[in-house]
Enzyme design. Structure first.
Site, PDB file in Angstrom:
ATOM      1  N   HIS A 123       0.861  -1.175   0.000  1.00  0.00           N
ATOM      2  CA  HIS A 123       0.000   0.000   0.000  1.00  0.00           C
ATOM      3  C   HIS A 123       0.910   1.242   0.000  1.00  0.00           C
ATOM      4  O   HIS A 123       0.925   2.025   0.944  1.00  0.00           O
ATOM      5  CB  HIS A 123      -0.936  -0.014   1.218  1.00  0.00           C
ATOM      6  CG  HIS A 123      -2.147   0.851   1.059  1.00  0.00           C
ATOM      7  ND1 HIS A 123      -3.430   0.385   1.187  1.00  0.00           N
ATOM      8  CD2 HIS A 123      -2.270   2.161   0.796  1.00  0.00           C
ATOM      9  CE1 HIS A 123      -4.290   1.374   1.018  1.00  0.00           C
ATOM     10  NE2 HIS A 123      -3.608   2.476   0.781  1.00  0.00           N
ATOM     11  N   GLU A 170      -4.141   0.222  -5.545  1.00  0.00           N
ATOM     12  CA  GLU A 170      -4.216   1.427  -6.371  1.00  0.00           C
ATOM     13  C   GLU A 170      -2.903   1.777  -7.057  1.00  0.00           C
ATOM     14  O   GLU A 170      -2.305   2.820  -6.779  1.00  0.00           O
ATOM     15  CB  GLU A 170      -4.676   2.618  -5.524  1.00  0.00           C
ATOM     16  CG  GLU A 170      -5.991   2.392  -4.817  1.00  0.00           C
ATOM     17  CD  GLU A 170      -6.565   3.666  -4.212  1.00  0.00           C
ATOM     18  OE1 GLU A 170      -5.843   4.664  -4.170  1.00  0.00           O
ATOM     19  OE2 GLU A 170      -7.734   3.653  -3.806  1.00  0.00           O
ATOM     20  N   GLU A 381     -12.306  -0.763  -0.660  1.00  0.00           N
ATOM     21  CA  GLU A 381     -12.390   0.537   0.026  1.00  0.00           C
ATOM     22  C   GLU A 381     -13.597   1.297  -0.478  1.00  0.00           C
ATOM     23  O   GLU A 381     -13.886   1.279  -1.674  1.00  0.00           O
ATOM     24  CB  GLU A 381     -11.166   1.425  -0.261  1.00  0.00           C
ATOM     25  CG  GLU A 381      -9.949   1.106   0.540  1.00  0.00           C
ATOM     26  CD  GLU A 381      -8.753   1.979   0.164  1.00  0.00           C
ATOM     27  OE1 GLU A 381      -8.942   3.158  -0.185  1.00  0.00           O
ATOM     28  OE2 GLU A 381      -7.636   1.448   0.214  1.00  0.00           O
TER      29      GLU A 381
HETATM   30  C1  GCO Z   1      -6.509   4.755  -1.209  1.00  0.00           C
HETATM   31  C2  GCO Z   1      -6.091   4.787  -0.144  1.00  0.00           C
HETATM   32  C3  GCO Z   1      -6.356   5.307   1.163  1.00  0.00           C
HETATM   33  C4  GCO Z   1      -6.850   6.709   1.280  1.00  0.00           C
HETATM   34  C5  GCO Z   1      -8.303   6.803   0.968  1.00  0.00           C
HETATM   35  C6  GCO Z   1      -8.893   8.151   1.209  1.00  0.00           C
HETATM   36  O1  GCO Z   1      -6.174   3.494  -1.368  1.00  0.00           O
HETATM   37  O2  GCO Z   1      -6.730   5.717  -1.895  1.00  0.00           O
HETATM   38  O3  GCO Z   1      -6.015   3.399   0.063  1.00  0.00           O
HETATM   39  O4  GCO Z   1      -5.074   5.122   1.646  1.00  0.00           O
HETATM   40  O5  GCO Z   1      -6.602   7.146   2.544  1.00  0.00           O
HETATM   41  O6  GCO Z   1      -8.499   6.501  -0.362  1.00  0.00           O
HETATM   42  O7  GCO Z   1      -8.293   9.109   0.387  1.00  0.00           O
END
Ligand code: GCO
Length: 480
Positions: A123, A170, A381
Site C-alpha cells: 500500500h 491502487e 475501500e
Molecule cells: C486509497 C487509499 C487510502 C486513502 C483513501 C482516502 O487506497 O486511496 O487506500 O489510503 O486514505 O483513499 O483518500
C-alpha cells in the site's frame, strides 16, 4: 427487508494501510520506506506531519481488534509494511523475524476474535532501500524480482491463515501521484518547482508497467507454490471514480467519459483481463506506454482470482478540443463537479476530489462487470471525509450523520448492483476503521468510523457510523 440484497456469507469489514496507522517507524528493525523519506521534505505534507506516530496501531493491535468486534466486522483488510518484513527490501537482504512475528500474531489474534484477515502486500510504502538502490518501480526487472521474493516471504509466513491476498493497492495512485504530479512518494515530476528529478511524460507509464508485471509474478508464485495447500485467493485492488458526460447529448463528451475510465482503471484492468493496454491509451501515449513481451502477457493475462475495487465518488467529464499535453494522464479531458445543465454531482466533503454519488457506484461496478466478463468483486475501500469535521467539538464530531448517509447510499447501490444487475460481489471493506494519516493531507482530513484523538494519546472514540454500518449490512445480507 429492502428489495435489493447482498448474498449470504457476504464478507464486510474495514480497511486500513500500514503507513497510515502504525507509527513505530524504527521499532523492531523496521527501516525507512519512501513515505518516511517523503514526509521529511518540507512542504510535502499539508500540516507538516508524518506517519511517525499516526494511530500508534503497532502498539494497539488489541484495541483495534476490539473496535472491529464492537462494530460487528467480519473481516479486516490491512497492509503489511514491506520495510518491517525485509527492512532493506531486496531479495538478497535479510528478512526481519520480528517484523514477521508482529503480523503473524496479529493475524492469529484476528482469527481468535472471529475476524477474517485480508492482506494487502503493498500500500505505497516501498522500502527506501530499493528506491535508493535502483529507482524502485522505474527498474522493472529488479523491482519484479524483489516484489516476488517479498510476496513469497509473506505467503510462507502466513500460509493457510490468510485466504485473501491483494498484491497492490491502487497502482494508479503510486504511478501518477508518485511519478507525474509528484504529490506522493517518491515525489518525482517534471515540475521543477516540486522536484529536481522526474519525467512526467514517461515515468508514470513505466512504473505502471512494473506494477502489472510484479503483480503477475506474485500471482504466479502463489498459484504455483501456495494456492493448492493454503487455499487462498489473490487479486489486485484498482481505484476509479465513476464518470458522467458533462453534456450527455455531445458524443465527444460521452466518449471522453469512457476514455477517462480507461485511463484510470482499464490501464491496469485490460492487461489483467485481456492482455493489452486500452486502444485509447495507446493512441494518445504511443510508445511512451511500454509494450508487453509475450512472456509478460502470459504472466499478467488472467492474473486475478478476484477484482479488488476501491471507489469513492463521481465526476462530470468534458472533452477537450486541443491536442493532449505530454504530461496529460487523464485522457485529454476536463474533470468537473457541475454539468452543462448546472447539476452538481454531489455534496462537498473535506476532500476536494470526493463528491458522493451513490448511483455512480452501481453504474461503475456494472460497467466493470460487463467489460471484464463478470468477475467476482470484493470492494476493498469505500468511504468519505466530512467537510469541516476536524474543526468540530468532540460531541458533534461523533455524530457523523453525513458518513452514515454515505454508507446507506453506497451499500444500497451495491445491493442494487448485485440483486438487480447481477454483479457478483462478495465483500466490502469500508475506508476506514480509524481516522488516520491521510497522505499529503496529513491529519486534517478524517475518514474513520472511529475518531482518533491525536492530541490525547491516540485515544479512540467510535463515531455514530461505527454503530450504524453493521445495521445497514444486517438489512441487506441474505440470511439464507
Ligand atoms: C486509497 C487509499 C487510502 C486513502 C483513501 C482516502 O487506497 O486511496 O487506500 O489510503 O486514505 O483513499 O483518500
Amino acid at each position: 427487508m429492502p428489495e435489493s440484497y447482498l448474498p449470504k456469507g457476504f464478507l464486510w469489514g474495514f480497511a486500513t494501510a500500514s503507513y497510515q496507522i502504525e507509527g513505530a517507524p524504527h521499532e523492531d528493525g523496521r527501516a525507512d520506506s519512501i513515505w518516511d523519506v517523503h514526509c521529511r521534505i518540507p512542504g510535502k505534507i499539508a500540516d507538516g506531519s508524518s506517519g511517525d506516530v499516526a494511530c500508534d496501531s503497532y502498539h494497539r493491535t488489541a484495541e483495534d481488534i476490539a473496535l472491529l468486534k464492537q462494530c460487528g466486522a467480519k473481516a479486516y483488510r490491512f497492509s503489511l509494511s514491506w520495510s518491517r518484513m525485509i527492512p532493506l527490501g531486496g531479495r538478497n537482504d535479510p528478512v526481519n523475524e520480528k517484523g514477521i512475528q508482529h503480523y503473524v500474531k496479529f493475524v492469529d489474534d484476528l482469527h481468535a476474535a472471529g475476524i477474517e484477515p485480508m492482506i494487502t502486500l503493498f500500500h505505497w510504502d516501498l522500502p527506501d532501500g530499493l528506491q535508493k538502490r535502483y529507482g524502485g518501480m522505474l527498474n522493472k526487472d529488479e523491482f519484479v524480482k524483489d516484489f516476488e521474493n517479498y510476496a513469497r516471504v509473506c505467503f510462507m509466513a502466513f500460509g493457510a491463515k490468510v485466504k485473501y491476498w491483494i498484491t497492490f493497492n491502487e497502482p494508479w495512485c503510486s504511478s501518477i501521484l508518485g511519478f507525474s504530479t509528484g504529490l506522493f512518494a517518491p515525489g518525482r515530476t517534471s515540475d521543477r518547482s516540486k522536484s529536481a528529478e522526474g519525467d512526467s511524460s514517461t515515468e508514470p507509464w513505466i512504473a505502471g508497467h512494473s506494477f502489472l508485471i510484479a503483480h503477475g509474478a506474485a500471482v504466479k508464485a502463489y498459484r504455483d507454490d501456495f494456492k493448492a495447500k493454503d487455499g487462498g485467493q489473490i487479486g489486485i485492488t484498482l481505484n476509479g471514480d465513476w464518470t458522467e458526460p458533462w453534456d450527455p447529448n455531445d458524443p465527444a463528451d460521452v466518449e471522453a467519459a469512457t476514455r477517462k475510465l480507461e485511463f484510470a482503471i482499464s490501464w491496469f484492468g485490460d492487461p489483467i483481463y485481456f492482455g493489452k493496454y486500452p486502444d485509447s491509451m495507446r493512441k494518445q501515449l504511443g510508445n511512451r506506454l511500454p509494450e508487453f513481451t509475450p512472456e509478460e502477457i502470459a504472466l499478467v493475462k488472467g492474473s486475478n482470482d478476484f477484482y479488488g475495487m476501491n471507489h469513492y465518488c463521481a465526476n462530470y467529464i468534458k472533452h477537450k478540443e486541443t491536442e493532449p499535453e505530454p504530461n496529460d494522464f487523464v485522457g485529454n479531458l476536463e474533470i468537473l463537479m457541475v454539468n452543462k445543465a448546472g447539476d452538481i454531482i454531489g455534496p462537498e466533503t473535506q476532500s476536494l476530489w470526493l463528491r458522493p454519488y451513490p448511483l455512480g457506484f452501481r453504474k461503475l461496478i456494472k460497467w466493470l462487470s460487463d467489460r471484464y466478463g463478470g468477475p467476482t468483486f470484493y470492494v476493498t475501500e469505500n468511504g468519505t471525509s466530512l467537510k469541516g469535521e476536524n474543526d468540530l467539538p468532540l460531541d458533534q464530531l461523533l455524530e457523523d450523520d453525513f458518513r452514515c448517509e454515505y454508507f446507506r447510499g453506497y451499500i444500497g447501490a451495491l445491493a442494487d448492483a448485485h440483486a438487480i444487475d447481477g454483479v457478483d460481489v462478495r465483500g466490502y471493506m469500508a475506508w476506514s476503521l480509524l481516522d488516520n494519516f491521510e497522505w499529503a493531507e496529513g491529519y486534517e482530513t478524517r475518514f474513520g468510523v472511529t475518531f482518533v484523538d491525536y492530541a490525547g494519546d491516540q485515544k479512540r472514540y467510535p463515531k455514530k457510523s461505527a454503530k450504524v454500518i453493521g445495521s445497514i449490512f444486517d438489512q441487506y445480507i441474505k440470511k439464507e
